[in-house]
Design a protein around this motif. Structure first.
Motif, PDB file in Angstrom:
ATOM      1  N   LEU A  18       3.280 -57.432  27.211  1.00  0.00           N
ATOM      2  CA  LEU A  18       3.988 -57.299  28.485  1.00  0.00           C
ATOM      3  C   LEU A  18       4.935 -56.102  28.468  1.00  0.00           C
ATOM      4  O   LEU A  18       5.065 -55.381  29.475  1.00  0.00           O
ATOM      5  N   LEU A  19       5.598 -55.879  27.327  1.00  0.00           N
ATOM      6  CA  LEU A  19       6.469 -54.720  27.211  1.00  0.00           C
ATOM      7  C   LEU A  19       5.681 -53.430  27.371  1.00  0.00           C
ATOM      8  O   LEU A  19       6.100 -52.508  28.092  1.00  0.00           O
ATOM      9  N   LEU A  20       4.524 -53.346  26.713  1.00  0.00           N
ATOM     10  CA  LEU A  20       3.687 -52.145  26.825  1.00  0.00           C
ATOM     11  C   LEU A  20       3.261 -51.917  28.265  1.00  0.00           C
ATOM     12  O   LEU A  20       3.287 -50.780  28.758  1.00  0.00           O
ATOM     13  N   THR A  21       2.897 -52.984  28.962  1.00  0.00           N
ATOM     14  CA  THR A  21       2.489 -52.846  30.359  1.00  0.00           C
ATOM     15  C   THR A  21       3.631 -52.293  31.208  1.00  0.00           C
ATOM     16  O   THR A  21       3.421 -51.425  32.074  1.00  0.00           O
ATOM     17  N   GLY A  22       4.845 -52.787  30.970  1.00  0.00           N
ATOM     18  CA  GLY A  22       5.994 -52.297  31.728  1.00  0.00           C
ATOM     19  C   GLY A  22       6.266 -50.829  31.485  1.00  0.00           C
ATOM     20  O   GLY A  22       6.501 -50.058  32.433  1.00  0.00           O
ATOM     21  N   ALA A 142       2.482 -49.076  11.234  1.00  0.00           N
ATOM     22  CA  ALA A 142       1.303 -49.266  12.067  1.00  0.00           C
ATOM     23  C   ALA A 142       1.230 -48.210  13.166  1.00  0.00           C
ATOM     24  O   ALA A 142       0.134 -47.759  13.532  1.00  0.00           O
ATOM     25  N   TYR A 143       2.370 -47.805  13.684  1.00  0.00           N
ATOM     26  CA  TYR A 143       2.405 -46.729  14.689  1.00  0.00           C
ATOM     27  C   TYR A 143       1.846 -45.437  14.103  1.00  0.00           C
ATOM     28  O   TYR A 143       1.070 -44.727  14.767  1.00  0.00           O
ATOM     29  N   LEU A 144       2.209 -45.125  12.868  1.00  0.00           N
ATOM     30  CA  LEU A 144       1.661 -43.937  12.208  1.00  0.00           C
ATOM     31  C   LEU A 144       0.156 -44.063  11.994  1.00  0.00           C
ATOM     32  O   LEU A 144      -0.590 -43.093  12.171  1.00  0.00           O
ATOM     33  N   VAL A 145      -0.276 -45.270  11.615  1.00  0.00           N
ATOM     34  CA  VAL A 145      -1.688 -45.484  11.293  1.00  0.00           C
ATOM     35  C   VAL A 145      -2.560 -45.453  12.544  1.00  0.00           C
ATOM     36  O   VAL A 145      -3.584 -44.756  12.580  1.00  0.00           O
ATOM     37  N   PHE A 146      -2.158 -46.200  13.558  1.00  0.00           N
ATOM     38  CA  PHE A 146      -3.039 -46.423  14.700  1.00  0.00           C
ATOM     39  C   PHE A 146      -2.818 -45.473  15.870  1.00  0.00           C
ATOM     40  O   PHE A 146      -3.667 -45.414  16.767  1.00  0.00           O
ATOM     41  N   PHE A 147      -1.715 -44.727  15.869  1.00  0.00           N
ATOM     42  CA  PHE A 147      -1.518 -43.782  16.974  1.00  0.00           C
ATOM     43  C   PHE A 147      -1.296 -42.356  16.494  1.00  0.00           C
ATOM     44  O   PHE A 147      -2.044 -41.446  16.872  1.00  0.00           O
ATOM     45  N   ALA A 234       2.889 -41.345  23.690  1.00  0.00           N
ATOM     46  CA  ALA A 234       3.538 -41.498  22.381  1.00  0.00           C
ATOM     47  C   ALA A 234       4.761 -42.395  22.483  1.00  0.00           C
ATOM     48  O   ALA A 234       4.988 -43.253  21.612  1.00  0.00           O
ATOM     49  N   VAL A 235       5.557 -42.232  23.531  1.00  0.00           N
ATOM     50  CA  VAL A 235       6.743 -43.067  23.717  1.00  0.00           C
ATOM     51  C   VAL A 235       6.346 -44.522  23.964  1.00  0.00           C
ATOM     52  O   VAL A 235       6.924 -45.458  23.388  1.00  0.00           O
ATOM     53  N   ALA A 239       7.288 -47.693  21.449  1.00  0.00           N
ATOM     54  CA  ALA A 239       7.981 -48.908  21.895  1.00  0.00           C
ATOM     55  C   ALA A 239       7.151 -50.145  21.603  1.00  0.00           C
ATOM     56  O   ALA A 239       7.674 -51.179  21.149  1.00  0.00           O
ATOM     57  N   PHE A 240       5.853 -50.044  21.841  1.00  0.00           N
ATOM     58  CA  PHE A 240       4.964 -51.178  21.611  1.00  0.00           C
ATOM     59  C   PHE A 240       4.919 -51.567  20.141  1.00  0.00           C
ATOM     60  O   PHE A 240       5.106 -52.746  19.790  1.00  0.00           O
ATOM     61  N   TRP A 241       4.686 -50.600  19.259  1.00  0.00           N
ATOM     62  CA  TRP A 241       4.509 -50.923  17.845  1.00  0.00           C
ATOM     63  C   TRP A 241       5.806 -51.394  17.193  1.00  0.00           C
ATOM     64  O   TRP A 241       5.798 -52.308  16.373  1.00  0.00           O
ATOM     65  N   LEU A 242       6.920 -50.787  17.547  1.00  0.00           N
ATOM     66  CA  LEU A 242       8.186 -51.226  16.977  1.00  0.00           C
ATOM     67  C   LEU A 242       8.535 -52.639  17.445  1.00  0.00           C
ATOM     68  O   LEU A 242       9.008 -53.469  16.654  1.00  0.00           O
ATOM     69  N   ALA A 243       8.286 -52.911  18.727  1.00  0.00           N
ATOM     70  CA  ALA A 243       8.540 -54.260  19.239  1.00  0.00           C
ATOM     71  C   ALA A 243       7.594 -55.269  18.599  1.00  0.00           C
ATOM     72  O   ALA A 243       8.010 -56.373  18.208  1.00  0.00           O
ATOM     73  N   LEU A 244       6.321 -54.910  18.479  1.00  0.00           N
ATOM     74  CA  LEU A 244       5.358 -55.824  17.881  1.00  0.00           C
ATOM     75  C   LEU A 244       5.714 -56.122  16.427  1.00  0.00           C
ATOM     76  O   LEU A 244       5.645 -57.279  15.987  1.00  0.00           O
ATOM     77  N   GLY A 245       6.115 -55.101  15.682  1.00  0.00           N
ATOM     78  CA  GLY A 245       6.493 -55.314  14.290  1.00  0.00           C
ATOM     79  C   GLY A 245       7.718 -56.189  14.150  1.00  0.00           C
ATOM     80  O   GLY A 245       7.745 -57.131  13.340  1.00  0.00           O
TER      81      GLY A 245
END
Length: 259
Positions: A18-22, A142-147, A234-235, A239-245
């Protein structure tokens, strides 16, 4: 253990999705819509030129063939319009507005839950206590790996951008993400200097090989809009990966204490 992994992934994935969608709705989606207007204009130009050519042919046709020529032109225009719609949409896609937002939320939550399952499983296999701070570090990795690593060769692209075949891009993306993940693991937990060297080799190898490129580079959207889209993506992903982690680490620790 299995129930804890699933519960952690479900909770963290739903919130992070939901955060990513916003964030996408505020920063990314407006840029995509702008690019789609450029794409639609570029696709409409050949249709307008063809219609003009048909009009010229019709004007110079014999008068006694007027009815037949007009009927043929209408059929050709209808076929061209139908073909243009298929080319533009490439099949079914959700309608703009609420329907498109609904499917975006569904896709983002599904993706987030899948990634959260990987994170929760990794934290469980690691077997050491973790909180939201530790989860934040895992999310950054994970942000470094997947994005970040894949985006160095295949940056996010706006609609109307020429691209290499999908299978080739997906294969390179998977190989790059896997190599980067293995490299980070060796750098974090490897003790021998040879493992550090191997990690560096893993990081650079996919980029030395090079990401697949289209035969002809081109885009209908301006270069400035494409750069803005890369930054916005990128932004949003950060936000998505840091929140998910962080959420995965927090829920993992909370459920661990409960059990």
């Amino acid at each position: 253990m299995f129930n804890r992994i699933v519960a952690t992934a479900a909770g963290a994935g739903i919130v992070a999705g939901l955060l990513l969608t916003g964030v996408q709705h505020l920063q990314v989606t407006p840029l995509i819509r702008t690019a789609e207007t450029y794409e639609a204009a570029a696709q409409a130009a050949p249709a307008a030129a063809q219609a003009h050519e048909h009009a010229d042919e019709h004007e110079h046709a014999h008068e006694h063939e007027h009815a037949g020529a007009q009927e043929h032109e209408q059929a050709a225009a209808s076929a061209h319009e139908h073909g243009g719609e298929e080319h533009r949409h490439g099949g079914w896609e959700p309608a703009p507005g609420g329907e498109r937002l609904f499917y975006t939320i569904l896709a983002n939550i599904s993706m987030a839950v899948g990634y959260a399952l990987l994170l929760a499983a990794a934290l469980t296999l690691r077997g050491k206590p973790v909180d939201w701070r530790g989860g934040l570090l895992w999310g950054g990795a994970a942000y470094l790996v997947f994005f970040v690593a894949p985006a160095l060769g295949l940056p996010p692209e706006l609609p109307g951008t020429e691209a290499a075949p999908v299978v080739a891009r997906q294969s390179w993306w998977i190989a790059t993400a896997g190599a980067t993940a293995a490299a980070l693991a060796l750098l974090a937990w490897g003790r021998h200097w040879g493992l550090k060297v191997a990690a560096l080799a893993l990081v650079v190898t996919p980029h030395l090989v090079g990401a697949p490129q289209p035969a002809v580079h081109g885009a209908v959207a301006p270069a400035a809009l494409a750069r803005e889209f890369i930054v916005a993506s990128a932004v949003a992903n950060a936000a998505f990966w840091l929140a998910l982690g962080a959420l995965t680490g927090w829920l993992h620790a909370r459920l661990d204490r409960t059990n």
